[in-house]
Design a protein around this motif. Structure first.
Motif, PDB file in Angstrom:
ATOM      1  N   PRO A 126     120.946  -5.128  24.751  1.00  0.00           N
ATOM      2  CA  PRO A 126     121.969  -5.939  24.085  1.00  0.00           C
ATOM      3  C   PRO A 126     121.739  -7.411  24.404  1.00  0.00           C
ATOM      4  N   ILE A 140     126.727   1.729  25.897  1.00  0.00           N
ATOM      5  CA  ILE A 140     126.670   0.352  26.396  1.00  0.00           C
ATOM      6  C   ILE A 140     128.076  -0.240  26.384  1.00  0.00           C
ATOM      7  N   ALA A 200     122.272  -5.528  12.595  1.00  0.00           N
ATOM      8  CA  ALA A 200     122.734  -6.108  13.857  1.00  0.00           C
ATOM      9  C   ALA A 200     124.250  -6.170  13.813  1.00  0.00           C
ATOM     10  N   ILE A 223     123.923  -6.248  19.224  1.00  0.00           N
ATOM     11  CA  ILE A 223     122.946  -5.167  19.300  1.00  0.00           C
ATOM     12  C   ILE A 223     122.287  -5.009  17.943  1.00  0.00           C
ATOM     13  N   HIS A 224     121.054  -4.558  17.964  1.00  0.00           N
ATOM     14  CA  HIS A 224     120.368  -4.223  16.713  1.00  0.00           C
ATOM     15  C   HIS A 224     120.031  -2.738  16.747  1.00  0.00           C
ATOM     16  N   VAL A 225     120.160  -2.093  15.598  1.00  0.00           N
ATOM     17  CA  VAL A 225     119.942  -0.655  15.487  1.00  0.00           C
ATOM     18  C   VAL A 225     119.240  -0.345  14.171  1.00  0.00           C
ATOM     19  N   HIS A 254     116.686   0.693  19.001  1.00  0.00           N
ATOM     20  CA  HIS A 254     117.475  -0.391  19.571  1.00  0.00           C
ATOM     21  C   HIS A 254     116.630  -1.057  20.667  1.00  0.00           C
TER      22      HIS A 254
END
Length: 163
Positions: free
Chosen positions: A125, A79, A105, A88-90, A122
């Motif tokens: 975004p 990305i 995040a 972003i969160h993962v 994820h």
């Protein structure tokens, strides 16, 4: 509802989920010519077949409430935010069971390309400050059909990201 603070992106904190490179500030060894400095191979990914470069537009929500997550079993996702910093969160790979309690995040600066490892949880975004984020998603062609597992989070698994 659980809240997660978006943290500053660092190599160490992001390493369990992938890697990144700030293309606005290239560094390290460069191949130099009279008019250029070329910084080769700063971010690499293996894809067996065609690679697609797809724009994504994401509106800034009133509240960054996460109700769904996804992962890709066989590929990394790349990305690149173009017009704004992105959030972003993962979460780590987990054999198909979401791990919202292990979600982190990150605030990713504009023009910093991130590569999410295969199976990292994820979703899209999110814009950090602009009304709409413009970004490029790089995946093998048709990944969204062939290798995209989307899971709705139960109400007690949902969370809010704070900037």
């Amino acid at each position: 509802m659980r809240k997660i603070k978006a943290e500053k992106l660092t190599k160490e904190s992001f390493a369990p989920f992938g890697c990144y490179y700030d293309y606005s500030n290239p560094d390290g060894y460069a191949l130099c010519g009279e008019l250029h400095r070329f910084f080769p191979d700063r971010l690499t990914a293996y894809h067996n077949g065609q690679v697609a470069f797809s724009p994504i537009l994401v509106k800034k929500p009133q509240e960054m409430k996460i109700t769904q997550v996804e992962y890709h079993t066989t590929t990394s996702e790349i990305i690149l935010p173009l017009n704004d910093d992105m959030i972003i969160h993962v979460a780590p790979p987990s054999a198909g069971k979401p791990l919202p309690e292990h979600t982190k995040a990150f605030l990713v600066p504009k023009n910093t390309m991130v590569k999410l490892n295969a199976c990292v949880w994820h979703l899209a975004p999110l814009p950090a400050s602009q009304p709409e984020l413009t970004a490029i998603i790089i995946l093998p062609e048709c990944t969204y059909i062939n290798d995209c597992i989307v899971v709705d989070l139960k109400e007690d698994q949902q969370f809010i990201i704070e900037k």
